[in-house]
Design a protein around this motif. Structure first.
Motif, PDB file in Angstrom:
ATOM      1  N   ALA A  80       1.031  -1.289  -0.392  1.00  0.00           N
ATOM      2  CA  ALA A  80      -0.024  -0.215  -0.075  1.00  0.00           C
ATOM      3  C   ALA A  80       0.554   1.340  -0.322  1.00  0.00           C
ATOM      4  CB  ALA A  80      -0.411  -0.085   1.025  1.00  0.00           C
ATOM      5  N   ARG A  81       1.956   1.162  -0.163  1.00  0.00           N
ATOM      6  CA  ARG A  81       2.566   1.974   0.538  1.00  0.00           C
ATOM      7  C   ARG A  81       3.273   2.515  -1.088  1.00  0.00           C
ATOM      8  NH1 ARG A  81       6.139   0.055   4.988  1.00  0.00           N
ATOM      9  NH2 ARG A  81       8.353   1.241   3.855  1.00  0.00           N
ATOM     10  N   GLY A  82       3.110   3.226  -1.777  1.00  0.00           N
ATOM     11  CA  GLY A  82       2.666   3.630  -3.129  1.00  0.00           C
ATOM     12  C   GLY A  82       3.930   5.551  -3.533  1.00  0.00           C
ATOM     13  N   THR A  83       3.985   5.977  -2.276  1.00  0.00           N
ATOM     14  CA  THR A  83       4.539   7.198  -2.578  1.00  0.00           C
ATOM     15  C   THR A  83       6.322   7.243  -4.316  1.00  0.00           C
ATOM     16  OG1 THR A  83       6.743   7.214  -1.147  1.00  0.00           O
ATOM     17  CG2 THR A  83       4.061   7.960  -1.087  1.00  0.00           C
ATOM     18  N   PRO A  84       6.382   7.879  -4.605  1.00  0.00           N
ATOM     19  CA  PRO A  84       7.550   7.676  -5.802  1.00  0.00           C
ATOM     20  C   PRO A  84       8.719   7.371  -5.366  1.00  0.00           C
ATOM     21  CG  PRO A  84       5.960   9.512  -6.800  1.00  0.00           C
ATOM     22  CD  PRO A  84       5.065   9.471  -4.597  1.00  0.00           C
ATOM     23  N   GLU A  85       8.729   7.908  -3.690  1.00  0.00           N
ATOM     24  CA  GLU A  85       9.689   7.877  -3.033  1.00  0.00           C
ATOM     25  C   GLU A  85      10.083   6.812  -2.490  1.00  0.00           C
ATOM     26  OE1 GLU A  85       8.962  12.481  -2.675  1.00  0.00           O
ATOM     27  OE2 GLU A  85       8.262  10.348  -2.255  1.00  0.00           O
ATOM     28  N   GLU A  86       8.626   5.738  -2.063  1.00  0.00           N
ATOM     29  CA  GLU A  86       8.565   4.611  -1.571  1.00  0.00           C
ATOM     30  C   GLU A  86       9.238   3.649  -2.729  1.00  0.00           C
ATOM     31  OE1 GLU A  86       8.871   2.898   1.389  1.00  0.00           O
ATOM     32  OE2 GLU A  86       7.891   4.150   2.165  1.00  0.00           O
ATOM     33  N   ARG A  87       8.925   4.194  -4.224  1.00  0.00           N
ATOM     34  CA  ARG A  87       9.288   3.272  -5.438  1.00  0.00           C
ATOM     35  C   ARG A  87      10.524   3.018  -5.586  1.00  0.00           C
ATOM     36  NH1 ARG A  87       4.450   2.034  -8.734  1.00  0.00           N
ATOM     37  NH2 ARG A  87       3.066   2.742  -7.858  1.00  0.00           N
ATOM     38  N   VAL A  88      11.365   4.216  -5.547  1.00  0.00           N
ATOM     39  CA  VAL A  88      12.828   4.647  -5.858  1.00  0.00           C
ATOM     40  C   VAL A  88      13.488   4.084  -5.231  1.00  0.00           C
ATOM     41  CG1 VAL A  88      13.983   6.417  -5.964  1.00  0.00           C
ATOM     42  CG2 VAL A  88      12.283   7.129  -6.864  1.00  0.00           C
ATOM     43  N   LYS A  89      13.110   4.199  -3.206  1.00  0.00           N
ATOM     44  CA  LYS A  89      13.787   3.348  -2.565  1.00  0.00           C
ATOM     45  C   LYS A  89      13.891   1.182  -2.665  1.00  0.00           C
ATOM     46  CE  LYS A  89      14.987   3.460   2.246  1.00  0.00           C
ATOM     47  NZ  LYS A  89      14.154   3.663   3.424  1.00  0.00           N
ATOM     48  N   GLY A  90      12.545   1.106  -3.340  1.00  0.00           N
ATOM     49  CA  GLY A  90      12.452  -0.421  -2.864  1.00  0.00           C
ATOM     50  C   GLY A  90      13.102  -0.832  -4.658  1.00  0.00           C
ATOM     51  N   LEU A  91      13.368  -0.357  -5.443  1.00  0.00           N
ATOM     52  CA  LEU A  91      14.422  -0.430  -6.951  1.00  0.00           C
ATOM     53  C   LEU A  91      15.186  -0.422  -6.973  1.00  0.00           C
ATOM     54  CD1 LEU A  91      11.240   1.156  -9.485  1.00  0.00           C
ATOM     55  CD2 LEU A  91      11.855  -0.991  -8.890  1.00  0.00           C
ATOM     56  N   ASP A  92      15.599   0.923  -6.251  1.00  0.00           N
ATOM     57  CA  ASP A  92      17.149   0.640  -5.555  1.00  0.00           C
ATOM     58  C   ASP A  92      17.545  -0.331  -4.482  1.00  0.00           C
ATOM     59  OD1 ASP A  92      17.421   3.003  -7.295  1.00  0.00           O
ATOM     60  OD2 ASP A  92      17.558   4.150  -5.624  1.00  0.00           O
ATOM     61  N   LEU A  93      17.234  -0.509  -3.980  1.00  0.00           N
ATOM     62  CA  LEU A  93      17.290  -1.861  -2.897  1.00  0.00           C
ATOM     63  C   LEU A  93      17.603  -2.982  -3.789  1.00  0.00           C
ATOM     64  CD1 LEU A  93      16.006  -1.266   0.548  1.00  0.00           C
ATOM     65  CD2 LEU A  93      18.354  -0.850  -0.243  1.00  0.00           C
ATOM     66  N   GLY A  94      16.704  -3.172  -5.140  1.00  0.00           N
ATOM     67  CA  GLY A  94      17.083  -4.491  -5.687  1.00  0.00           C
ATOM     68  C   GLY A  94      15.421  -4.836  -5.759  1.00  0.00           C
ATOM     69  N   ALA A  95      14.288  -4.644  -5.338  1.00  0.00           N
ATOM     70  CA  ALA A  95      13.123  -5.350  -6.374  1.00  0.00           C
ATOM     71  C   ALA A  95      13.167  -5.305  -7.917  1.00  0.00           C
ATOM     72  CB  ALA A  95      12.272  -4.200  -5.553  1.00  0.00           C
ATOM     73  N   ASP A  96      12.391  -6.157  -8.048  1.00  0.00           N
ATOM     74  CA  ASP A  96      12.019  -6.292  -9.374  1.00  0.00           C
ATOM     75  C   ASP A  96      11.053  -5.641 -10.579  1.00  0.00           C
ATOM     76  OD1 ASP A  96      14.754  -8.176 -10.827  1.00  0.00           O
ATOM     77  OD2 ASP A  96      14.170  -8.712  -8.991  1.00  0.00           O
ATOM     78  N   ASP A  97      10.694  -5.174  -9.578  1.00  0.00           N
ATOM     79  CA  ASP A  97       8.464  -4.833  -9.877  1.00  0.00           C
ATOM     80  C   ASP A  97       7.684  -4.091  -8.749  1.00  0.00           C
ATOM     81  OD1 ASP A  97       7.000  -3.958 -11.404  1.00  0.00           O
ATOM     82  OD2 ASP A  97       5.970  -5.693 -12.096  1.00  0.00           O
ATOM     83  N   TYR A  98       7.820  -3.168  -8.810  1.00  0.00           N
ATOM     84  CA  TYR A  98       6.580  -2.737  -7.580  1.00  0.00           C
ATOM     85  C   TYR A  98       5.406  -2.677  -8.192  1.00  0.00           C
ATOM     86  CZ  TYR A  98       7.287   0.360  -3.561  1.00  0.00           C
ATOM     87  OH  TYR A  98       6.512   1.289  -2.157  1.00  0.00           O
ATOM     88  N   MET A  99       4.065  -2.900  -7.051  1.00  0.00           N
ATOM     89  CA  MET A  99       3.495  -2.804  -7.952  1.00  0.00           C
ATOM     90  C   MET A  99       2.174  -1.687  -6.123  1.00  0.00           C
ATOM     91  SD  MET A  99       0.979  -5.960 -10.092  1.00  0.00           S
ATOM     92  CE  MET A  99      -0.087  -4.651 -10.154  1.00  0.00           C
ATOM     93  N   THR A 100       0.983  -0.969  -6.170  1.00  0.00           N
ATOM     94  CA  THR A 100       0.553  -0.900  -4.589  1.00  0.00           C
ATOM     95  C   THR A 100      -0.990  -1.271  -5.006  1.00  0.00           C
ATOM     96  OG1 THR A 100      -0.058   1.358  -6.391  1.00  0.00           O
ATOM     97  CG2 THR A 100       2.189   1.464  -5.781  1.00  0.00           C
TER      98      THR A 100
END
Length: 225
Positions: A80-100
């Protein structure tokens, strides 16, 4: 293909697991970050679907620990955490995809197929080897447009070998990929599945070879001289 679903909402977790299992995936469920971190350290998965708001340990910390151990499983963050900052952080840490959340289920399934295709190094969702074609979207095998009639367990084994055609897959890797927490599969059962697959595939110019003491690999049969 084996998936770990990390989700503390039991209703959502059960629903997603049913959808994924209905598509033929092996699915394990955990409901907190500490269990998730321990599970991915001990087991092998093709994909981890990871919530972030988890009890005991945040999902981003689970992801960070995975990548620190060089765990290469694909990771889809579903949160449920879908802010641009959260997305960027998740992807930078190594996630391959991000869905809210909330999310569209067909899109969710499509993204999973894309991630698994990338994991296998495939550019297309349709792969042909010898006289057999595998459609990753429907997860079905066919030859010249005619579907192959193969039992579900053998389909899962053939998919694993097909995605790694020509490469040896160990018995241990096969057992891990085809079974979840609550399943049990012996080496003898694997040998029986392999034997049946050999008989089914021979007419299509394919065979399953044994790498003695190691595992099995899919290979094209030699053409008669």
């Amino acid at each position: 293909m084996r998936i770990l679903l990390v989700e503390d909402n039991q209703t959502l977790a059960s629903g997603l697991a049913a959808i994924l299992r209905g598509s033929g995936y092996v699915v394990d469920l955990v409901a907190d970050g500490t269990s998730a971190e321990a599970t991915v350290a001990a087991e092998s998965y093709d994909l981890v679907i990871l919530d972030l708001n988890l009890p005991e340990m945040d999902g981003l910390d689970v992801l960070k620990a995975m990548r620190a151990r060089q765990n290469r499983a694909a990771v889809m963050i579903l949160t449920a955490r879908g802010t641009p900052e959260e997305r960027v952080k998740g992807l930078d840490l190594g996630a391959d995809d991000y869905m809210t959340k909330p999310f569209d289920v067909p899109e969710f399934e499509a993204r999973i197929r894309v991630l698994l295709r990338r994991q296998a190094g495939l550019r297309s969702s349709v792969v042909t080897y010898g006289g057999v074609t595998f459609d990753l979207t429907s997860r079905t095998f066919s030859s010249q447009g005619v579907p192959l009639d193969i039992p579900a367990r053998e389909v899962a084994l053939l998919e694993l070998l097909f995605m790694r055609a020509g490469k040896v897959v160990s018995k241990e890797a096969i057992i891990r990929s085809l079974t979840g927490f609550d399943d049990d599969l012996s080496s003898n059962a694997i040998e029986q599945y392999v034997s049946r697959l050999r008989k089914r595939l021979a007419v299509y110019g394919l065979t399953v070879k044994t790498a003695r003491g190691i595992g099995y690999y899919l290979e094209k049969m030699a053409s008669p001289e």
